[in-house]
Design a protein around this motif. Structure first.
Motif, PDB file in Angstrom:
ATOM      1  N   UNK A   1      -7.489  31.312  93.748  1.00  0.00           N
ATOM      2  CA  UNK A   1      -6.192  31.265  93.051  1.00  0.00           C
ATOM      3  C   UNK A   1      -5.917  32.565  92.278  1.00  0.00           C
ATOM      4  N   UNK A   2      -6.808  33.541  92.361  1.00  0.00           N
ATOM      5  CA  UNK A   2      -6.614  34.798  91.632  1.00  0.00           C
ATOM      6  C   UNK A   2      -5.248  35.399  91.950  1.00  0.00           C
ATOM      7  N   UNK A   3      -4.537  35.804  90.905  1.00  0.00           N
ATOM      8  CA  UNK A   3      -3.207  36.390  91.076  1.00  0.00           C
ATOM      9  C   UNK A   3      -2.088  35.394  90.929  1.00  0.00           C
ATOM     10  N   UNK A   4      -2.394  34.083  90.965  1.00  0.00           N
ATOM     11  CA  UNK A   4      -1.347  33.077  90.775  1.00  0.00           C
ATOM     12  C   UNK A   4      -0.847  33.116  89.334  1.00  0.00           C
ATOM     13  N   UNK A   5       0.344  32.632  89.118  1.00  0.00           N
ATOM     14  CA  UNK A   5       0.980  32.734  87.810  1.00  0.00           C
ATOM     15  C   UNK A   5       0.547  31.621  86.871  1.00  0.00           C
ATOM     16  N   UNK A   6       0.660  31.901  85.557  1.00  0.00           N
ATOM     17  CA  UNK A   6       0.407  30.894  84.529  1.00  0.00           C
ATOM     18  C   UNK A   6       1.713  30.153  84.267  1.00  0.00           C
ATOM     19  N   UNK A   7       1.662  28.834  84.366  1.00  0.00           N
ATOM     20  CA  UNK A   7       2.803  27.981  84.030  1.00  0.00           C
ATOM     21  C   UNK A   7       2.254  26.777  83.274  1.00  0.00           C
ATOM     22  N   UNK A   8       2.773  26.540  82.065  1.00  0.00           N
ATOM     23  CA  UNK A   8       2.251  25.413  81.304  1.00  0.00           C
ATOM     24  C   UNK A   8       2.463  24.102  82.049  1.00  0.00           C
ATOM     25  N   UNK A   9       1.415  23.271  82.047  1.00  0.00           N
ATOM     26  CA  UNK A   9       1.484  21.958  82.674  1.00  0.00           C
ATOM     27  C   UNK A   9       1.227  21.966  84.165  1.00  0.00           C
ATOM     28  N   UNK A  10       1.071  23.170  84.773  1.00  0.00           N
ATOM     29  CA  UNK A  10       0.904  23.250  86.223  1.00  0.00           C
ATOM     30  C   UNK A  10      -0.564  23.092  86.604  1.00  0.00           C
ATOM     31  N   UNK A  11      -0.811  22.392  87.704  1.00  0.00           N
ATOM     32  CA  UNK A  11      -2.173  22.219  88.197  1.00  0.00           C
ATOM     33  C   UNK A  11      -2.249  22.502  89.692  1.00  0.00           C
TER      34      UNK A  11
ATOM     35  N   UNK B   1      -5.329  39.443  93.058  1.00  0.00           N
ATOM     36  CA  UNK B   1      -5.265  38.861  94.400  1.00  0.00           C
ATOM     37  C   UNK B   1      -6.250  39.548  95.349  1.00  0.00           C
ATOM     38  N   UNK B   2      -6.518  40.834  95.105  1.00  0.00           N
ATOM     39  CA  UNK B   2      -7.469  41.562  95.951  1.00  0.00           C
ATOM     40  C   UNK B   2      -8.884  41.011  95.812  1.00  0.00           C
ATOM     41  N   UNK B   3      -9.166  40.346  94.685  1.00  0.00           N
ATOM     42  CA  UNK B   3     -10.497  39.794  94.444  1.00  0.00           C
ATOM     43  C   UNK B   3     -10.680  38.420  95.078  1.00  0.00           C
ATOM     44  N   UNK B   4      -9.631  37.891  95.665  1.00  0.00           N
ATOM     45  CA  UNK B   4      -9.752  36.557  96.252  1.00  0.00           C
ATOM     46  C   UNK B   4     -10.787  36.547  97.379  1.00  0.00           C
ATOM     47  N   UNK B   5     -11.519  35.447  97.500  1.00  0.00           N
ATOM     48  CA  UNK B   5     -12.453  35.331  98.632  1.00  0.00           C
ATOM     49  C   UNK B   5     -11.691  35.353  99.949  1.00  0.00           C
ATOM     50  N   UNK B   6     -12.316  35.921 100.972  1.00  0.00           N
ATOM     51  CA  UNK B   6     -11.710  35.929 102.309  1.00  0.00           C
ATOM     52  C   UNK B   6     -12.700  35.324 103.286  1.00  0.00           C
ATOM     53  N   UNK B   7     -12.238  35.068 104.492  1.00  0.00           N
ATOM     54  CA  UNK B   7     -13.126  34.505 105.506  1.00  0.00           C
ATOM     55  C   UNK B   7     -14.217  35.494 105.889  1.00  0.00           C
TER      56      UNK B   7
END
Length: 349
Positions: free
Chosen positions: A247-257, A215-221
């Motif tokens: 979306x860095x740090x978001x969880x993996x969930x099968x079928x999720x978009x 999440x720390x690698x996410x782009x910021x303004x």
């Protein structure tokens, strides 16, 4: 004691001994199965990673059936609409035939000669008789239209049944793959259950730390974090890369978009969707939804595919790195491009 009685006694004793031995054997085997050696922490991580990867492979196979299910469902719905329209036409022609039949019956009980003799206006009757011949022709025409309309309706209904059977077969395949996903995830959990509480908490903390670092690698303004890319990226590819990195740090969930969880192809679909490019929710399908590019010509935004057959997709972001929804239990993160067996790459848009 008689010899027969002695033999019977021995037989009972032998049966009891045999039964005891069988039960003991079953207990021993079950005990051995339940008493699998406790894996080391490193072994457990390796086993869990392998099982989670198997779950992802099954998940992408299930995703690959989405397109077939969607197309088949659309055909079924189109056939249903066609059947409803055709049924209306059949009913309309049937009512016309009914009206013609009633009108014909009203004059069918009397001969033409008798009707002429009894008619108060013979000239008018003769004119009506000519009309009656035309009326009979209308009946024949209506019957032919009905037969044609009914035949088309029957064909449409047969096509619907065939398409429904095909749809149900594909849905059954997807359901089996979904069960396979859960079986592998359950097996991974059983491996974790063999660890001590301290070891499990350590793995949980490592996963949480990994998500936090991502999440720390996410782009910021203030910093779009695009300066480290080897080539300038803008336009649709720039939007796709920015979206994927967000979306860095978001969880993996099968079928999720999205928007808060993804599987590998779901992340690519989401990111490029924000750039106005529609992709299928399937890594295998996405491999044919762009222009093929060589590994040496990769640019940020290109989709990179792994394994053979293809079961994973990531997005190239430059400097030999990718962003991807890696596997169950792991967050969306960046990794070296050669982390997994490379297959091919395409450039969407």
């Amino acid at each position: 004691m008689s010899i027969g009685r002695i033999n019977r006694t021995k037989g009972i004793a032998l049966a009891a001994i045999t039964s005891t031995a069988v039960v003991a054997g079953v207990i021993f085997i079950q005990g051995a199965a339940d008493a699998d050696p406790k894996p080391t922490l490193a072994q457990a991580k390796t086993q869990v990673a392998a099982l989670q990867h198997k779950a992802e492979v099954a998940g992408e196979s299930a995703n690959d059936l989405r397109g077939q299910i969607s197309a088949s469902t659309a055909r079924v719905n189109a056939l249903k609409a066609g059947i409803a329209k055709q049924q209306t036409q059949v009913d309309t022609v049937r009512r016309q035939i009914g009206s013609l039949a009633v009108a014909g019956y009203q004059t069918s009980g009397m001969s033409t000669t008798a009707q002429l003799l009894l008619s108060p206006n013979p000239d008018q009757f003769l004119s009506q008789a000519s009309t009656a011949q035309a009326f009979a022709g209308q009946q024949d025409s209506a019957l032919r239209r009905y037969q044609q309309a009914q035949g088309k309706l029957t064909d449409l209904q047969a096509s619907e049944q065939t398409e429904l059977a095909a749809l149900q077969a594909v849905q059954a395949q997807q359901n089996a793959l979904t069960k396979q996903i859960q079986t592998n995830l359950d097996a991974a959990q059983k491996v974790l259950d063999k660890l001590s509480d301290t070891e499990r908490k350590r793995i949980e903390q490592e996963n949480a730390d990994e998500a936090a670092e991502a999440r720390k690698e996410r782009p910021t303004r203030d910093s779009d974090r695009m300066d480290n890319l080897p080539v300038p990226v803008s336009g649709r590819a720039g939007t796709a890369v920015q979206t994927a990195l967000a979306q860095l740090g978001d969880s993996y969930v099968w079928g999720a978009d999205g928007p808060d969880s993804f599987d590998c192809s779901g992340l690519m679909m989401y990111a490029w969707g924000k750039a106005g490019v529609s992709l299928s929710h399937s890594s295998k399908a996405q491999a044919s939804e762009g222009r093929r590019v060589s590994k040496s010509q990769l640019m940020p935004g290109d989709l990179v595919f792994y394994y053979s057959p293809i079961s994973h997709v990531a997005m190239y972001i430059g400097n030999g790195r990718i962003v991807h929804a890696s596997r169950p239990g792991k967050p969306v993160k960046t990794d070296p491009i050669d982390l997994m067996p490379y297959n091919t790459a395409v450039r969407p848009g």
